[in-house]
Design a protein around this motif. Structure first.
Motif, short mmCIF file in Angstrom:
data_model
loop_
_atom_site.label_atom_id
_atom_site.label_comp_id
_atom_site.label_asym_id
_atom_site.label_seq_id
_atom_site.Cartn_x
_atom_site.Cartn_y
_atom_site.Cartn_z
N ARG A 209 6.13 -21.09 10.87
CA ARG A 209 7.29 -21.56 10.13
C ARG A 209 7.71 -20.48 9.14
O ARG A 209 6.91 -19.60 8.80
N SER B 178 6.56 -24.07 14.47
CA SER B 178 7.96 -24.26 14.10
C SER B 178 8.81 -24.64 15.31
O SER B 178 9.83 -25.30 15.18
N PHE B 179 8.40 -24.20 16.50
CA PHE B 179 9.21 -24.39 17.70
C PHE B 179 8.64 -25.51 18.55
O PHE B 179 7.45 -25.53 18.82
N SER C 92 12.10 -27.79 16.86
CA SER C 92 12.30 -28.71 15.75
C SER C 92 12.31 -30.13 16.30
O SER C 92 13.24 -30.53 16.99
N ARG D 134 17.37 -28.61 8.44
CA ARG D 134 15.95 -28.22 8.54
C ARG D 134 15.79 -26.72 8.27
O ARG D 134 14.78 -26.30 7.71
N VAL D 135 16.78 -25.93 8.65
CA VAL D 135 16.76 -24.51 8.33
C VAL D 135 17.03 -24.33 6.84
O VAL D 135 16.34 -23.55 6.16
N HIS E 96 12.32 -24.52 9.31
CA HIS E 96 12.59 -24.10 10.69
C HIS E 96 13.48 -22.87 10.70
O HIS E 96 14.20 -22.59 9.75
N ASP F 131 14.66 -22.31 16.53
CA ASP F 131 13.91 -23.56 16.75
C ASP F 131 14.90 -24.69 17.03
O ASP F 131 14.66 -25.54 17.89
N SER G 86 15.65 -26.69 20.53
CA SER G 86 15.64 -28.15 20.60
C SER G 86 16.83 -28.68 21.39
O SER G 86 16.71 -29.64 22.15
#
Length: 186
Positions: free
Chosen positions: A83, A101-102, A104, A140-141, A146, A150, A154
């Motif tokens: 992350r 992290s991958f 999300s 989330r970023v 993330h 990521d 998703s």
């Protein structure tokens, strides 16, 4: 290496506003943590008031989401992507464990809902779901847990899971229809 640099650059572009405006931070934290729960609650409400219309798509979507969680764990077992805060990129606004992290999972859940409802003919719910998944992913970023790739991953995984599930269910239904009920009685 160019993808890593691009991912970090995009992360900084989105995350750079974190901790600049406390009111914005609170809104984005809500979007990152709770927007998917609000959307799923709305879908449960629809199931409660119109069981015949929404129950089958809700259950199908739930199964795909649960499968995606297992798939995410399998991906993490074979490929751990750190992350942003694990490699010294901050500003992190929420607490989070050091899991991969991958992809999300928050974004993946809403993406699956969006595509599943869209392909099932519930276009408005699908469009709302896809729009909300973009909001969840970017938030989330923004909160620092993330990378942008990521979130993009998703979207790709969610799309592929829904398409694959729809195809498999159509094939399964087709094979069941081909079974001769009279032959089974003999």
């Amino acid at each position: 290496m160019i993808f890593k640099d691009l991912n970090i650059f995009l992360f900084h572009c989105i995350n750079s506003l974190a901790k600049e405006y406390p009111f914005l931070d609170k809104i984005v934290i809500f979007l990152a943590d709770d927007l998917n729960t609000v959307f799923i609650s709305f879908l449960l409400f629809l199931v409660a008031i119109q069981w015949k219309t929404y129950s089958l798509i809700f259950v199908k979507t739930l199964v795909i989401v649960l499968f995606s969680l297992v798939l995410s764990d399998v991906v993490e077992f074979f490929y751990h992507h750190p992350r942003p805060f694990q490699i010294g990129l901050e500003d992190k606004l929420i607490g989070h464990g050091a899991t991969s992290s991958f992809p999300s999972q928050h974004t993946l859940t809403v993406v699956i809902i969006g595509f599943a409802y869209w392909f099932a003919g519930f276009k408005k719910i699908g469009m709302v779901g896809l729009a909300l998944s973009l909001v969840v992913g970017l938030s989330r970023v923004f909160v620092g847990v993330h990378f942008p790739f990521d979130v993009a991953g998703s979207f790709i995984i969610g799309f592929m899971l829904v398409i694959t599930t729809n195809y498999a269910l159509k094939e399964w239904a087709s094979r069941i229809r081909r079974i001769n009920p009279v032959g089974m009685m003999d």
